[in-house]
Design an enzyme around this catalytic site. Structure first.
Site: not given
Ligand SMILES: *[C@@H]1O[C@H](CO)[C@@H](O)[C@H](O)[C@H]1NC(C)=O
Ligand SMILES: *[C@@H]1O[C@H](CO)[C@@H](O)[C@H](O)[C@H]1NC(C)=O
Ligand SMILES: *[C@@H]1O[C@H](CO)[C@@H](O)[C@H](O)[C@H]1NC(C)=O
Ligand SMILES: *[C@@H]1O[C@H](CO)[C@@H](O)[C@H](O)[C@H]1NC(C)=O
Ligand SMILES: *[C@@H]1O[C@H](CO)[C@@H](O)[C@H](O)[C@H]1NC(C)=O
Ligand SMILES: *[C@@H]1O[C@H](CO)[C@@H](O)[C@H](O)[C@H]1NC(C)=O
Ligand SMILES: *[C@@H]1O[C@H](CO)[C@@H](O)[C@H](O)[C@H]1NC(C)=O
Ligand SMILES: *[C@@H]1O[C@H](CO)[C@@H](O)[C@H](O)[C@H]1NC(C)=O
Ligand SMILES: *[C@@H]1O[C@H](CO)[C@@H](O)[C@H](O)[C@H]1NC(C)=O
Ligand SMILES: *[C@@H]1O[C@H](CO)[C@@H](O)[C@H](O)[C@H]1NC(C)=O
Ligand SMILES: *[C@@H]1O[C@H](CO)[C@@H](O)[C@H](O)[C@H]1NC(C)=O
Length: 811
Positions: A560, A600
């Site tokens: 931002e 995983d």
């Protein structure tokens, strides 16, 4: 006009003949005319040498008859991957001589349990482009005659018992694109003639025994996409040109004797998705740092430059990205204090160049070794007090006292350099042994508030370190059952660097939001801060981005401020992440003889590069799959992403990854986490909610509402349905990753073709599977919980089991 009608009639005639061929010998003569006798003879010779009895030579080999084209399991399989069922397939090109002559262009005899030797007769199949004899029991040597075949593009001999050297003549097949010779008993080296194979894209060689060799000459193969040179006794350095290969997707150089360093370029290879350089002899894991000073050579070791003047609250990565430091705290009462101390009088000691400058910190100074190979290390800390004096002046009253921690363990308490060294300007070194288990070393110097703070100037206190040397003592080769756990150091390193960067980001966000915020990390471009962050190409895990964007909230973009490059997890991005991950898994599962199960798959193990292309990482748990279908093993994974059969019984197949992939896909589409509770108590898990919506025909309601209507319903439905197929409680009902890719692309219908591989699951009476299950139970109940990456006592306790209990009471 006559010719024209002939043209129409001919195929019709052949069709009729072909139909007749199915059950009779009547048309054999007519059919055989189309294949030159020389090729038929060659096939007969091949059949003899391979002990292949079931070819019917009374039928035209190019007729497509079942005796010549037989894949016992499936009518088609994805081109990109090799099937794991028997295939006997002969393909012809019948467009020769105005469609009157056929030539054999592809011969695939895979997993046929063929014995015998590799027949040199294939050389008479002049037009052959593809030869695959993968997964048989062929012995003998590779005939050098193969080098005379002008059109060969693909040779796959993986998984046989071939011996002897690779004939240099193969370097003459300049059309060759793929050469697979993994898992044989080949000796010698990859011939230097391979440097001529400029069209090579895929090279897979493993387990070469015999003399060591240098890295083979592949610099001319600029289009390489996959290179496997595992366990080939390769010594010397990795040639830097590999770092320039822009199409390289997969590179496995594990189990060699490579030394030197991993070329820096490797971090910038955009296409690279899988890199394994573990089990080599890289010197990379030693560290020599001249803290506070310039690069110097001492006793043959280069102590690296650490003269950056950046002091407080920062994270500074070294040029070669092997180490970093961070320093926090302000010198109380002296904002101008330097963070590098320098000697004020001549130092008379050994190697003064290490001690004339030292790094100083007001509170806390940490050095990190990143990307280090796991193992036992010796850490040597070099100290000399160069700030205080012994001349009975004010300066001599100073007392510097600090603590030192290595890997979180306090190794020096109330350490006073001067006292320990027996005076100022004297060297004292301290050596410690430590274990690196997650590729990172942390040395922490900490001022606990003791000693003087105002002598000789205000703000001259705190830890001081002159140099650090770290050398490896031994490697950790923790084998699990097969002893072949794959560790991808570089992938792990990326995660470590990422973690360190994130610390930095945190600091930046707090301290410096007025700046450009975070987007420069994504673009690796220099903005307005120092250049040190910009040299690295950074990777973020999907998880980080998820949480950084509040689970993909488009209104909450990273970067931002006045960022012009803002991160959008818009629909196309999500779709790409999903597809990219599926493709990555497809490589692991289906593209090599030695299959790899990741175990995983979860958002934090999917790294996104600056273009938000996904790369699967963290192979710390990866297992090599063998041909027995499934393997029982110690359970490791992450709750919420683990397949039920794996979580409860430790039964591990590729389908466990497929399940995890399904969960991740659901999360990507919905922007929600599978494990977090949802507002409606009734639906504890995303998965259950999805099942429910699907039953009610309202599946699209699960799509992240923040996307509004900015998404493709078609793709969303595809992704959601694929996710549901993947998360089926029964592994047999889950698709293979190659079909997942096809379904996601809309190239295959949404369905699961049952997979014979896993038959053990549905036939528990099968002796082999019974045995494995028992094993898995035993192993599981004694499963050590030392694996840091989680886990579970049992699935009920862990709070996770799909409640959508499908008809798999057998599971
Ligand atoms: C190919 O065959 C067709 C029909 O049999 C014939 O009309 C044509 O001339 C042939 N072309 C050549 C180049 O022989
Ligand atoms: C196809 O192959 C399977 C096994 O490889 C064999 O049992 C079967 O008989 C073959 N079918 C034909 C028509 O040759
Ligand atoms: C035989 O090979 C061809 C070309 O590679 C392929 O299109 C076809 O599907 C294969 N057939 C079988 C039965 O595997
Ligand atoms: C393969 O062939 C050998 C003998 O040629 C035989 O003993 C063995 O049982 C066969 N294996 C399979 C799986 O068919
Ligand atoms: C190839 O065919 C020729 C003639 O048909 C024959 O003389 C030769 O022995 C064959 N070559 C091999 C390697 O079988
Ligand atoms: C032959 O191998 C190439 C890769 O080199 C592949 O693209 C092509 O589809 C294969 N063709 C057949 C007929 O199997
Ligand atoms: C190498 O590949 C290029 C591009 O695919 C092709 O044009 C060329 O004919 C190939 N060379 C050989 C020797 O097959
Ligand atoms: C490497 O290859 C040799 C044969 O050359 C084999 O005995 C050994 O087991 C292989 N090692 C690994 C780690 O695969
Ligand atoms: C690996 O490197 C160490 C130190 O450089 C050396 O002593 C050892 O012999 C090397 N091992 C191999 C297999 O090259
Ligand atoms: C610091 O020590 C070095 C080495 O003894 C010496 O050359 C240098 O002059 C010293 N610096 C000062 C400022 O005395
Ligand atoms: C490092 O690990 C090895 C093996 O696990 C162990 O024997 C050794 O004591 C450890 N060393 C340190 C310093 O913790």
């Amino acid at each position: 006009m006559v010719g024209g009608s002939h043209l129409l009639l001919l195929p019709l005639l052949l069709l009729l003949l072909g139909a007749g061929c199915r059950d009779g010998r009547r048309c054999a003569a007519a059919a055989a005319q189309r294949v030159p006798q020389q090729e038929v003879e060659a096939l007969k010779g091949i059949a003899r040498k391979l002990n292949k009895m079931d070819w019917d030579f009374s039928v035209d080999p190019c007729s497509g008859s079942r005796t010549w084209v037989n894949a016992s399991n499936s009518n088609s399989y994805p081109k990109s991957s090799y099937p794991n069922f028997p295939v006997s397939n002969l393909t012809c090109d019948c467009s020769f001589k105005n469609h009157t002559e056929c030539h054999i262009v592809s011969l695939e005899l895979m997993r046929q349990n063929l014995s015998g030797v590799l027949p040199e007769e294939v050389v008479n199949l002049t037009y052959l482009t593809n030869l695959s004899l993968q997964g048989n029991r062929l012995s003998g040597t590779i005939p050098k005659e193969l080098g005379r075949m002008p059109f060969l593009k693909s040779i796959n001999l993986e998984g046989n018992q071939l011996e002897g050297p690779i004939p240099p003549e193969l370097g003459n097949i300049i059309s060759l694109e793929r050469f697979f010779i993994s898992a044989n008993d080949i000796t010698g080296e990859l011939p230097s003639t391979f440097s001529r194979l400029t069209n090579m894209t895929d090279l897979r060689v493993t387990d070469l025994s015999g003399p060591s060799m240098k890295f083979p000459p592949l610099q001319n193969a600029q289009h390489l996409t996959k290179v496997v040179l595992r366990n080939c006794s390769i010594y010397g350095e990795i040639p830097p040109y590999l770092g320039q290969m822009q199409y390289l997707i997969l590179m496995d150089l594990s189990f060699n004797k490579l030394t030197g360093q991993i070329p820096q370029d490797f971090g910038r290879m955009m296409a690279l998705q899988y890199l394994d350089v573990s089990y080599n002899n890289f010197t990379d894991s030693s560290l020599f740092i001249n803290c506070g000073g310039k690069s110097v050579e001492v006793d043959g070791n280069i102590y690296e430059d650490d003269s950056s003047r950046i002091g407080t609250s920062t994270f500074v990565l070294s040029n070669d990205r092997k180490w970093a430091y961070s320093s926090t705290g302000d010198f109380v009462g002296n904002p101008d204090a330097d963070y590098i101390a320098r000697n004020t009088s001549k130092l008379i000691l050994d190697h003064p160049e290490l001690y004339t400058e030292a790094r100083l910190s007001p509170l806390s100074l940490k050095y990190y070794g990143v990307c280090m190979e796991n193992g036992e290390y010796s850490v040597k800390l070099h100290f000399a007090e160069i700030v205080f004096t012994e001349d009975h002046t004010f300066s001599s009253n100073g007392k510097r006292i600090f603590d030192v921690f290595i890997q979180g363990t306090k190794v020096l308490k109330d350490f006073n350099i001067q006292d320990e060294a027996g005076g100022v300007h004297r060297v004292i070194t301290k050596t410690f042994t430590t274990n690196i288990t997650e590729n990172t070393l942390e040395i922490h110097f900490y001022w606990a508030g003791k000693g003087t703070t105002g002598v000789p100037d205000r703000g001259v206190y705190g830890p001081l370190i002159s140099a650090i040397s770290v050398t490896q003592l031994s490697r950790n080769h923790h084998g699990i059952s097969t002893g072949l756990m794959i560790t991808i150091i570089v992938a792990a390193c990326l995660i470590v660097i990422l973690a360190l960067i994130l610390c930095y980001i945190k600091f930046f966000r707090k301290k410096n939001l007025k700046g450009n915020g975070l987007q420069f990390f994504y673009h690796g471009r220099k903005t307005d801060t120092s250049d040190l962050q910009t040299r690295t190409q950074y990777f973020f895990s999907l998880k980080e981005i998820e949480s950084a964007t509040k689970h993909f909230d488009p209104a909450n973009k990273i970067g931002e401020g006045r960022g012009d490059h803002q991160l959008k997890l818009d629909w196309p991005t999500r779709y790409n992440i999903c597809l990219g991950t599926a493709k990555g898994l497809c490589y692991l599962h289906e593209e090599s003889t030695l299959k790899i199960i990741h175990r995983d798959i979860k958002p934090s193990n999917i790294l996104l590069d600056e273009r938000l292309q996904p790369k699967i990482s963290d192979f710390g748990l990866a297992k090599l799959n063998d041909d027995r279908g499934h393997m029982s093993t110690r359970i490791a994974g992450t709750v919420g992403y683990m397949a039920p059969e794996y979580a409860t019984r430790g039964c591990l197949t590729c389908k466990a990854d497929v399940y995890s992939f399904g969960v991740v896909t659901l999360e990507i589409v919905s922007g929600m986490s599978n494990t977090s509770n949802m507002s409606d108590d009734e639906y504890l898990h995303l998965l259950d909610w999805a099942e429910r919506l699907k039953q009610e025909g309202r599946l699209l309601e699960i799509v992240d509402q923040r996307l509004g209507s900015h998404y493709s319903q078609d793709e969303a439905l595809r992704m959601l349905n694929v996710a549901l197929l993947c998360t089926n409680a029964s592994p047999v009902q889950r698709p293979k990753m190659s079909s997942v890719v096809n379904m996601l692309c809309g190239q295959a219908p949404l369905e699961v073709v049952p997979d014979e591989d896993l038959s053990g699951y549905i036939r528990p009476s099968d002796s082999q599977s019974n045995q494995s299950m028992n094993n898995s139970l035993t192993e599981w109940s004694f499963a050590p919980s030392s694996d840091p990456s989680i886990l579970l006592q049992n699935s009920v306790e862990s709070g996770y089991l799909p409640s959508s209990s499908s008809p798999s009471s057998k599971l």
